[in-house]
Design an enzyme around this catalytic site. Sequence first.
Site, PDB file in Angstrom:
ATOM      1  N   ALA A  61       0.861  -1.188   0.006  1.00 30.62           N
ATOM      2  CA  ALA A  61      -0.109  -0.061  -0.190  1.00 30.62           C
ATOM      3  C   ALA A  61       0.931   1.065  -0.117  1.00 30.62           C
ATOM      4  O   ALA A  61       2.234   1.150   0.246  1.00 30.62           O
ATOM      5  CB  ALA A  61      -0.871   0.173   1.188  1.00 30.62           C
ATOM      6  N   LYS A  62       0.223   2.409  -0.213  1.00 27.99           N
ATOM      7  CA  LYS A  62       1.090   3.662  -0.373  1.00 27.99           C
ATOM      8  C   LYS A  62       0.146   4.844   0.073  1.00 27.99           C
ATOM      9  O   LYS A  62      -0.868   4.467  -0.711  1.00 27.99           O
ATOM     10  CB  LYS A  62       2.008   3.804  -1.532  1.00 27.99           C
ATOM     11  CG  LYS A  62       3.313   4.634  -1.307  1.00 27.99           C
ATOM     12  CD  LYS A  62       4.579   4.103  -0.658  1.00 27.99           C
ATOM     13  CE  LYS A  62       5.559   4.914  -0.602  1.00 27.99           C
ATOM     14  NZ  LYS A  62       6.659   4.263   0.001  1.00 27.99           N
TER      15      LYS A  62
END
Length: 423
Positions: free
Chosen positions: A112-113
Amino acid sequence: MSSLSYVSTDNNSAWSTFLAQVERVLPYLGDLALWADTLRHPKRALIVDIPLEMDDGTIRHFEGFRVQHNLSRGPGKGGVRFHPDVTLEEVMALSAWMTVKSAALNLPFGGAKGGIRVDPRELSEKELERLTRRYTSEIGTIIGPQQDIPAPDVGTNAQVMAWMMDTYSMNIGATTTGVVTGKPIHLGGSLGRVNATGRGVFVTGSSAADRIGLTVPDCRVAIQGFGNVGSVAAGLFHRAGAKVVAVQDHSATLFEARGLDIPALADYQRQHGAIAGFAGGTPLKEDEFWHQEYDIFVPAALEGVITPERARALQCRLVLEGANGPTLPGADDILRQRAITVVPDVICNAGGVTVSYFEWVQDFSSFFWSEQEINDRLDRIMREALEAVWQKADALDVTLRTAAYAIACERILMARRERGLYP
Ligand code: NAD
């Protein structure tokens, strides 16, 4: 090119780079290649509006993002970037690289980011806090210690993580330290986290240097980016006896053939927020940085900086990707033809996510480890991961990047296949 309607057709975008990297690994995945489309489709992408009351009473709106690329192997994991050039596509690519990185290191996470399109240097401390808190509330529906665990990246730090942890905790009514990593030590942070990424760059870099016949104390090192990753890696190379001859950040490029005084430069950077004006080196023009003679080159700033043209110009034996996605696919080919070894980001800068994993485990068990234990475990995991990648690269006769992708994508796609599709 991507088939997603919300993606641009820019072949040099970070997302295009990721897609090209996936394309290159397909021949080595056997039947699992049938599942590769899962990598080309981020699972979830949230765009949020962040209205912010500035100190002068005016209101500004900022774009915020959180992308969960793939959660097949565990909760999402990945940093939050505050930078004026952040885009959805960039965050998608960064989240995808986190999927691959977690799997390459065999950590029980997906990728994720997050990010906000903002220059944090233009905000006061109070504005930054309000911005962070509103962003955290907006993405609060999809993050959590079992869902998705943010961490620092470019433009964010332990203080930002403390605000995120506090906001999430206030909203759910329970102190939840495990919702973010990279926190201050007294708020459930881990010893060794601040230095972990730079340390990982040094550990994998020294090991790679040995393998190609370089002796670290005899090496000339150049580093782009002198923040959390670059300054720590520079300090460790300096301490090991190497000469860090060039450093570039957003403000300046400094060169000193006898080696820069890295501890003094780090002090100066801490005081001034940039390296421009430091007395101990000769300033170079931005482009001259790419034309000096080095042994080891460490990009530790932003993605896409090693273009084919720069790959042809670079004079070094080893590239250590401290940054995420610094090398364009065309440049990768040129570096391989020129026999320049590249330790790819998904291994080289994985020290941060590895110690983030340790932090998450410590928060869950409320039992904290010594710095020595953290560093010993980190060094072992990084060396073993590099060893496995090196063996795979030799066996398949491919780059270290394609070998790392082969190991990682096999793990991700096996998990995907075994879990099956819901419903
Ligand atoms: P940071 O904000 O601490 O430092 C970024 C550095 O890059 C600064 O020195 C800045 O001046 C420099 N920079 C920015 N724009 C530049 C430009 N145009 N030219 C030259 N230098 C420029 O960020 P960081 O945490 O050190 O992250 C650096 C890179 O490492 C990013 O690609 C990030 O995604 C990656 N990374 C960070 C971590 C981590 O734990 N912090 C982990 C893995 C990967």
